[in-house]
Structures are given as C-alpha cells and as structure tokens.
Motif scaffolding. Structure first.
Motif, PDB file in Angstrom:
ATOM      1  N   UNK A  18       2.651   5.853   5.184  1.00  0.00           N
ATOM      2  CA  UNK A  18       1.923   6.030   3.923  1.00  0.00           C
ATOM      3  C   UNK A  18       2.299   4.980   2.891  1.00  0.00           C
ATOM      4  N   UNK A  19       3.121   4.019   3.303  1.00  0.00           N
ATOM      5  CA  UNK A  19       3.466   2.925   2.408  1.00  0.00           C
ATOM      6  C   UNK A  19       4.594   3.216   1.443  1.00  0.00           C
ATOM      7  N   UNK A  20       5.288   4.318   1.617  1.00  0.00           N
ATOM      8  CA  UNK A  20       6.409   4.651   0.726  1.00  0.00           C
ATOM      9  C   UNK A  20       7.703   4.130   1.378  1.00  0.00           C
ATOM     10  N   UNK A  21       7.825   2.811   1.346  1.00  0.00           N
ATOM     11  CA  UNK A  21       8.852   2.139   2.150  1.00  0.00           C
ATOM     12  C   UNK A  21      10.269   2.410   1.660  1.00  0.00           C
ATOM     13  N   UNK A  22      10.486   2.443   0.367  1.00  0.00           N
ATOM     14  CA  UNK A  22      11.836   2.672  -0.153  1.00  0.00           C
ATOM     15  C   UNK A  22      12.310   4.073   0.234  1.00  0.00           C
ATOM     16  N   UNK A 182     -20.146  -0.344   6.121  1.00  0.00           N
ATOM     17  CA  UNK A 182     -20.503   1.009   6.533  1.00  0.00           C
ATOM     18  C   UNK A 182     -19.331   1.687   7.244  1.00  0.00           C
ATOM     19  N   UNK A 183     -18.673   0.960   8.133  1.00  0.00           N
ATOM     20  CA  UNK A 183     -17.567   1.530   8.888  1.00  0.00           C
ATOM     21  C   UNK A 183     -16.370   1.823   7.983  1.00  0.00           C
ATOM     22  N   UNK A 184     -16.011   0.883   7.141  1.00  0.00           N
ATOM     23  CA  UNK A 184     -14.904   1.120   6.198  1.00  0.00           C
ATOM     24  C   UNK A 184     -15.220   2.288   5.276  1.00  0.00           C
ATOM     25  N   UNK A 185     -16.476   2.334   4.805  1.00  0.00           N
ATOM     26  CA  UNK A 185     -16.862   3.369   3.852  1.00  0.00           C
ATOM     27  C   UNK A 185     -16.782   4.754   4.476  1.00  0.00           C
ATOM     28  N   UNK A 186     -16.999   4.852   5.780  1.00  0.00           N
ATOM     29  CA  UNK A 186     -17.032   6.156   6.444  1.00  0.00           C
ATOM     30  C   UNK A 186     -15.693   6.877   6.400  1.00  0.00           C
ATOM     31  N   UNK A 187     -14.603   6.125   6.204  1.00  0.00           N
ATOM     32  CA  UNK A 187     -13.270   6.756   6.178  1.00  0.00           C
ATOM     33  C   UNK A 187     -12.532   6.468   4.873  1.00  0.00           C
ATOM     34  N   UNK A 188     -13.222   5.905   3.906  1.00  0.00           N
ATOM     35  CA  UNK A 188     -12.555   5.477   2.673  1.00  0.00           C
ATOM     36  C   UNK A 188     -11.947   6.651   1.907  1.00  0.00           C
ATOM     37  N   UNK A 189     -12.719   7.699   1.689  1.00  0.00           N
ATOM     38  CA  UNK A 189     -12.237   8.792   0.846  1.00  0.00           C
ATOM     39  C   UNK A 189     -11.012   9.491   1.425  1.00  0.00           C
ATOM     40  N   UNK A 190     -11.014   9.908   2.702  1.00  0.00           N
ATOM     41  CA  UNK A 190      -9.805  10.587   3.207  1.00  0.00           C
ATOM     42  C   UNK A 190      -8.572   9.687   3.210  1.00  0.00           C
ATOM     43  N   UNK A 196      -1.532   6.317  -1.886  1.00  0.00           N
ATOM     44  CA  UNK A 196      -1.859   5.276  -2.864  1.00  0.00           C
ATOM     45  C   UNK A 196      -1.752   3.898  -2.228  1.00  0.00           C
ATOM     46  N   UNK A 197      -0.814   3.737  -1.311  1.00  0.00           N
ATOM     47  CA  UNK A 197      -0.651   2.450  -0.631  1.00  0.00           C
ATOM     48  C   UNK A 197      -1.863   2.164   0.244  1.00  0.00           C
ATOM     49  N   UNK A 198      -2.325   3.173   0.969  1.00  0.00           N
ATOM     50  CA  UNK A 198      -3.502   2.964   1.792  1.00  0.00           C
ATOM     51  C   UNK A 198      -4.718   2.672   0.927  1.00  0.00           C
ATOM     52  N   UNK A 199      -4.804   3.318  -0.236  1.00  0.00           N
ATOM     53  CA  UNK A 199      -5.919   3.046  -1.137  1.00  0.00           C
ATOM     54  C   UNK A 199      -5.933   1.575  -1.541  1.00  0.00           C
ATOM     55  N   UNK A 200      -4.731   1.021  -1.777  1.00  0.00           N
ATOM     56  CA  UNK A 200      -4.647  -0.397  -2.143  1.00  0.00           C
ATOM     57  C   UNK A 200      -5.050  -1.285  -0.971  1.00  0.00           C
ATOM     58  N   UNK A 201      -4.604  -0.935   0.237  1.00  0.00           N
ATOM     59  CA  UNK A 201      -4.978  -1.705   1.434  1.00  0.00           C
ATOM     60  C   UNK A 201      -6.493  -1.637   1.647  1.00  0.00           C
TER      61      UNK A 201
END
Length: 829
Positions: A18-22, A182-190, A196-201
């Motif tokens: 989930x990007x919480x590396x520390x 279209x493909x990226x958008x299909x899974x963007x919300x979940x 938050x890290x994935x949202x940035x990616x």
C-alpha cells in the motif's frame, strides 16, 4: 498472546504493497526478529525479500540487494524460498535499470514458484514491468493476464485490480489510448480508496495517457502534483519517475524546463542506485538541450545554448543500449544529428532504418533528420519527400481516430516535419508546393470525418453530474477535484471509444481550390514555418505568394486580446476613448501587415476565405480595416471548406433560439432574431436546459444560443455555454444525433481555440464543425451586449432571406455600422 512472526510478516507485506514503506520497514524488522526466535528460516527469507523491496522503494537499493544475498546464503532454504529471493533480486535489478539481469532473475523465480500461483503472480507483475521497458508488450500483457487470474482465484481483488491497471498502462505503451484509459478507469476508484500511495501511482499513470493524448497542461499539472505526493510518502524512486515523465512531456514545448526537471530526476535516480533510469533521464536532458529548430506556442524559436559535446551524447547513447533502452538510444542519436545539421555543424551522415517495429517517435525523427540533411544540401524536392514520408507514417496512426482530442494528439507529433516541409516549400517559391504543405500542416480534423456516436445514457449522466460540480465551483479549478477528475476521465474515455472515424477525405490540391472558387472569390492561406510568415492568395484565375513581416505581426498581436476585452467592457467615458484608439491602432497595424501586402487580388475580392496557422488564431479578421463589412469565412483547411461547400444545403426550415441565464439583452436578442424567421422556436428562462437545447439542435437548421460562455484552455472539450441547468459542454455536442447547418454562438470566449503544439487548435467552434455543422458564427473575445444583440439580430434578416452566413454577417455590419469580433468559421459561403 504474542504476535507471531508470520502475522508480523503479513502486516508488513500489506503495508508495503500500500506504499506505507516506513511503517512496513518497522513491522518487518519486528517480524524478522520474531522469525529468528521461532527458528523459522523460511519465514526469515520471505521477510528479507519483502524488506529488500521496501528498502529499494525508500532509496536503498544496495541495502536491499545485500539483504537478499545474505538470505540466499543461509542453509536449509527450500526451493520456493530461493525462488522468492531470486525474484526480489530481479526486482532490484529492475530498480537499477539492468533489464537483462532483471529478466534472468525473474525467469528463474517464476519457474521455481510454479506450485505457488500467488507468489508466482507477484513475480509475473515484476517481469511485465521489465518487458514494458524492453518494448515486449505482448509478453508483458500475457504475464499480467496470468497474474490477474491467479489473484482472482485466491480472492485477492485488490491485487487483481493492480494487474488490470498495469494492463491499461501496457495498452498506452502500445498506442491504444482509448483502451488504456478505459482499462485504468475500470479499477481507479477501488485502488484509490485502498491507498493514498496507489492513488498517486494511478494519477501518475493517468497523466501519461493524457500526455500521449496531447492534453499536456493537465498531464503536467498532475505529474507535478504526484511528484510532491511521492515526496511526502518518502518514495524517492516514484518521485524520480514522475519527474522523468514530466520532463518527457515538457520536451515537446518547453525544453528549458524539461532540461531542469530531467536533471533533478537523474540526480534522484543516481542517489538510489537506479543507474538505468538515471541514464534515461540524462537522455531527456540532452534532447532538451538539442531542441534546435523548434518553435514555442507563441511562434518564437526555442533558444538553446551550446550543444552538448558529441562525446557526451555518444556516452549516453552507449549507456542506454547497455541497459536495453535501444529505442531511446536511437531517439537521442537522431535528435543529436538533427540538431547539428540545423546548427550547420559538420556531422557524420547518420543511417536510420525504419521497419514495421520501429517506434513511431523514432520513425518520425528519422524522417525529420533525413529531410533536414536534404535541406542542408539544397535538395528541396528530397526535403519535402522525406518530410511527407514522415507525415504519411504518422497518418497511419491517426487515420482510425474519430474523436477530436485523439486527432489532436496525433497531430502534435508531426510539428517538426510539417515545419520542415513548409520551409522548403516557401524556399521553392512554387505556389502548388506551398499550398500542398499549407494543407498538410492544417488540422487533421479537416480530413477525418467522425461517425456520430450512438446514444450513451451513462455519458449523459456523468456530464449532468459534472454540470453540478462546475456550478458549485464556477471560478475555481473545478476539474481538479477527485470526483470531477474521475467523471471527466470517464466522459473522455467513453467519447474516445465511441466516436469512430468514418469517411476519409483526400487532401485538396491547388488545382482543386482554383476549380472550386467562383468569380469574385479569393482564398488567402497564411503560412508560418517557425521563422517566416507568408500569404498565398488564390482566385480562379491566378495566384500570388507574398512574404509578410512576422516580427511586426507578432508585435501587433501582443496585447490584442486584452485590448479587445477592454474595449467591450469599458464603453463610456474618457478611458473608453483611449482604449478604442489603442485598439484601432493595433487593428490597423495588423491590417497593414497581414492584408495590405496581398494586394489587388484581395482588394477586388467579393468574398474571402481565410485559413491561418495557430499563431494567428486570435486575429479578429472581420475587424481589420481592410476586411471590414466584407463577406469572409475562416476555415480550418481548404479541404474541409471544399467538402462542406459540396454538401447539399436546402433552405432552412426551422430556426432555433435559446437564451441562457443572466445575459443582459439575451432574451431580447433571441426574440429579435427569431422575428426574422417564418418558423422559429425560442427557449429562455427555465426552459433553456441542456436537454431542451440539444433536442432543439437536432431539429433546427439554424441554431442561435445567447449565453455566457467559458473557454477551458486546458481542456477545450469542457468549454461550455451556461444554460438554465448548467454548462453545455463540448462532449454534449457529440451526443447530438444531427447538428444544425449553421450555429450562432453569442457568447464570450467560445470562439477561441486552444492552440496546441504549434498548429492544432481546439475550441467550441471547432467542436461544432467537427460534429458536422457547415458554419459557426462566434467571437474569440468578449463582445459588448448591445453590439451582439443588434448585429446578430440584423444578421438573421439576411439568413432568413437565404443569404450565406458570411454575406448575412457582413451586410448586417454595414447596415448597423457595428464592427465586432464575430466571424464565420467553416463554410460561410
């Protein structure tokens, strides 16, 4: 009850993904200590592998590699544990940009994990990243499909969604922007909700798609924002990557800033031991310094300092090849050769082969380099032949696009080739060659006719929600909010995918233009090659090519829009007189530079057709003293004008009128206009909703909308006309089954176009024309309410009597004495 080592590992792994590396590093360290107490060497090896990944994301690739190698040296490890560590070494090699090493380690790992599908899926994800960078996109896609299947079988929905997102990224690399978004958008919300890290990616990857689609302002704003977000998350590698992609975007239009951002990216990659990515960033920086022969958005030449030393370029080319980035090495090599040719440096003749698998960017650079070499040798026919071959290559990519934005994205890549061909045509003095290259350089939207998309209730619902969001934030950056960005992307994706290309028009020749022009009609096509401005005037009897003073024109254009806006806003008092005098002087100067030199052909013309490059897109032609009260039309290309003129146009049976809220004299304007027609429908007040106006547009032959308008420079498809229930967007126009022949937009700013990439322009007028309207009457700036009401009301008298729009507008101006920036776009006669 004490927490077990396995529980700590699972918690740490979850935090890491989930990007919480520390936090992940702290929990994994506790897990490693517990595994040692428990004597579980297998668990210790798994923890070491995940910790290595975390260290790499935090910038310590060396530390991660040492940890993996130390774990591999332990006695008693199972084959699966060894395979897991091999996979992590592959991931670390990927971080360094050592693609061959990464592929070797990951291949071993995937074979060793054949009986553990989820762990194998993790390694397939990493191997797909290697193959993306090597250009092996089919192999990458196969790994991502297999990984998604494994995750779904294990009930790991989030990880499966990540695989889907990466499939979208692969599609973008393959050039399928519609499917990518279209493909990226299909899974963007979940995915955004998960981390938050994935949202940035996700936002970073989305920005790359937007960049490829030519929406560079929006893309660069997103990339700048996610770079800061990655900094907050202490993710130096992701931040360096965002900066790399930002520099790549800036390379096309702001090489000075591109060089600075690329340098920062290279330093960050170097500091974390990612040598392969560092050299990629260095290559972008060098290409920015080699940006010779380009023009910026104002038409000014890009200024560069001393070219980098050939030895330095050769070193970076060699390093790129050593890391497996062959196409990027070729792009740098060709850019260097092109720059040295244009600087008149002695440079070796660079061979360049173009095959079916050659990336488009490299193929276009190769053709541009060949054209520049021919120009330097004085071989003008070869110059134009090579430039034309490059544009033909580009045409293979863009010919399937029906969507306006995607056509723009394709056009942006051919600016250098078009400029080279235009310059050669001007040097040749051949009228036929100049005309041909003028048409080549015009918007591709003149040559591809879109098929009308089918009704789309879901898109209509998204646009309705966007109207609410825009109303709630009328003056802010309303599209930057998470919900608005999501809906905007969804609208864009649906419009891209459902607007297919239909008929493809052949490009008009000078002979075609001459044959189409009637007695008294003159075409003036303006040509700008980056340094020279010229005009080619054509009648059905003769043609003239005239050189114009670009510096004088550029000087007169500065401040023109501000003067026009002020003249419309300040209408009384001493200040108004000062403003009007200043505007009159500026318009007179433009007239002397752009119109007077064309000579008697234009002086004697009864009707005038104008095509102009992007640098002249803001000129209010009808206000220039030499053109006032004369029927004229501004077309995107002569090809588009000929096609529109050839269409049968029966006499209008129904005129439709709509007035939006809060427009002074708006309702009066539509009442006056409608009175000229025998059959008219008028909407105003609460009745002038988006649904009612678009339904009226389907029935009407002439549509007049008096409403406040706003031009969205960053995203012209979200330009809008304010109606009773919100904005009528550009995307709404694509949902209209049949658009009117003539559209009159009595709204401030919607006649403007966003000029992108030197030539291409998109705006509300272009959107209506792209949808099938023959002509659009609009103004690029604010117009005084009294002028709009009286001038356009008088224009409808001519339209109702059967006069073409250009003639009706000119006659209305003569009768009323009103000189306003309204002009006819498309086929006004």
């Amino acid at each position: 009850m004490a927490v077990s080592g396995e529980q700590l590992y699972q918690r740490g792994w979850h935090l890491a993904t989930r990007g919480r590396y520390v936090d992940a590093r702290r929990v994994l360290a506790a897990g490693a200590a517990r595994a040692e107490v428990e004597g579980d060497i297998e668990l210790g090896a798994r923890i070491a592998g995940t910790t290595a990944y975390v260290l790499a994301r935090l910038g310590d690739v060396d530390g991660g590699e040492s940890l993996c190698l130390e774990a591999l040296g332990r006695e008693g490890l199972s084959d699966a544990a060894i395979a897991q560590l091999q996979g992590q070494l592959g991931s670390l090699a990927l971080e360094r940009g050592l693609l061959d090493d990464a592929a070797g380690w990951l291949d071993k790992s995937i074979r060793g994990l054949s009986d553990q599908p989820v762990r194998q899926a993790n390694m397939r994800i990493n191997r797909s990243l290697v193959d993306m960078q090597r250009g092996r996109l089919q192999e990458a896609m196969a790994d991502l499909v297999a990984a998604e299947e494994a995750y779904r079988a294990a009930g790991m929905t989030t990880e499966a969604d990540l695989a889907v997102h990466n499939r979208g990224y692969t599609l973008m690399l393959a050039g399928d922007l519609v499917a990518a978004l279209q493909t990226m958008q299909s899974v963007r919300e979940p995915l955004d909700d998960e981390s938050a890290m994935w949202a940035a990616v996700n936002e970073s990857d989305r920005a790359e798609v937007l960049r490829e689609a030519g929406l560079v302002t929006e893309a660069e704003r997103s990339l700048s924002a996610v770079s800061v977000a990655f900094g907050r998350h202490r993710a130096p590698r992701d931040r360096a990557t965002a900066d790399y992609h930002l520099a790549r975007s800036l390379l096309s239009h702001d090489p000075s800033r591109a060089a600075l951002v690329a340098s920062a990216s290279a330093r960050r990659f170097t500091s974390i031991g990612s040598t392969g990515w560092a050299v990629r960033a260095q290559a972008i920086g060098l290409r920015a310094r080699l940006a010779v022969g380009r023009i910026d958005r104002s038409g000014a030449p890009v200024r560069v300092g001393r070219l980098p030393a050939p030895m330095r370029v050769a070193e970076v080319v060699a390093a790129l090849r050593a890391h497996g980035f062959d196409s990027e090495a070729e792009a740098l090599r060709l850019t260097d050769a092109l720059a040295r040719i244009r600087r008149n440096h002695r440079a070796e003749v660079v061979a360049a082969r173009i095959g079916p698998r050659t990336p488009l960017e490299v193929g276009l650079l190769a053709h541009e380099m060949r054209a520049a070499r021919a120009a330097a040798d004085g071989r003008e026919r070869d110059t134009r032949r090579h430039a034309a071959a490059g544009l033909d290559l580009l045409d293979q990519t863009r010919r399937s696009f029906g969507s306006l934005d995607l056509q723009v994205s394709a056009s942006m890549r051919g600016v250098g080739l078009a400029t080279t061909g235009l310059a050669s045509a001007l040097r040749s003095g051949s009228h036929a060659a100049v005309f041909d290259w003028s048409e080549r350089a015009r918007s591709v939207t003149g040559f591809v006719v879109p098929l009308r998309p089918p009704p789309d209730p879901e898109l209509a619902a998204d646009l309705a929600e966007l109207r609410i969001l825009r109303t709630a934030q009328p003056d802010g950056d309303w599209l930057s909010g998470p919900r608005a960005a999501l809906l905007g992307d969804r609208a864009r994706q649906r419009q891209w995918s459902q607007t297919a290309a239909g008929e493809r028009r052949g490009r008009a020749s000078l002979r075609d233009a001459v044959a189409t022009l009637r007695d008294g009609e003159v075409l003036v096509t303006y040509i700008f090659d980056g340094s020279q401005l010229a005009a080619l005037a054509v009648s059905n009897e003769r043609s003239e090519l005239v050189a114009l003073d670009w510096q004088a024109a550029r000087s007169a254009l500065r401040g023109l829009r501000a003067d026009l806006d002020m003249a419309a806003t300040v209408v009384e008092g001493s200040m108004a007189r000062v403003i009007r005098r200043g505007l009159a002087d500026r318009l007179a100067a433009l007239s002397r530079v752009l119109v007077v030199p064309v000579g008697d052909l234009l002086t004697q013309a009864e009707r005038i057709l104008i095509t102009a490059p992007g640098v002249l897109s803001g000129v209010p032609w009808a206000m220039l003293p030499a053109l006032r009260q004369r029927p004229l039309s501004v077309a995107s290309s002569v090809t588009a004008w000929i096609h529109a003129r050839s269409r049968a146009s029966p006499a209008p049976a129904l005129a439709g009128f709509a007035a939006g809220p809060r427009v002074a004299r708006g309702e009066e304007e539509v009442v006056i206009g409608s009175a000229a027609w025998g059959r008219a429908e008028v909407l105003h007040g609460h009745a002038s909703t988006v649904a009612e106006v678009t339904a009226l547009a389907t029935r009407a032959d002439v549509l007049h909308i008096a409403a406040h308008g706003r031009h969205a420079a960053d995203n012209p498809m979200f330009s809008g006309l304010e109606l009773a229930d919100g904005a009528l967007f550009g995307y709404d126009i694509d949902l209209i089954e049949k658009v009117p022949d003539t559209v009159v937009l009595s709204a401030c700013e919607v006649g403007r176009s966003s000029v992108r990439w030197g030539e291409e322009a998109v705006g509300m007028t272009r959107i209506w024309l792209h949808a099938g309207a023959r002509s659009v009457v609009a103004a690029p700036v604010i117009v005084a309410d009294d002028d709009a009401c009286e001038l356009l009301g008088a224009m409808h008298e001519g339209l109702a009597a059967g006069a073409p729009p250009s003639v009706a507008l000119a006659e209305a101006s003569a009768r009323t004495g009103i000189v306003a920036p309204f002009q006819v776009h498309g086929a006004g006669f």
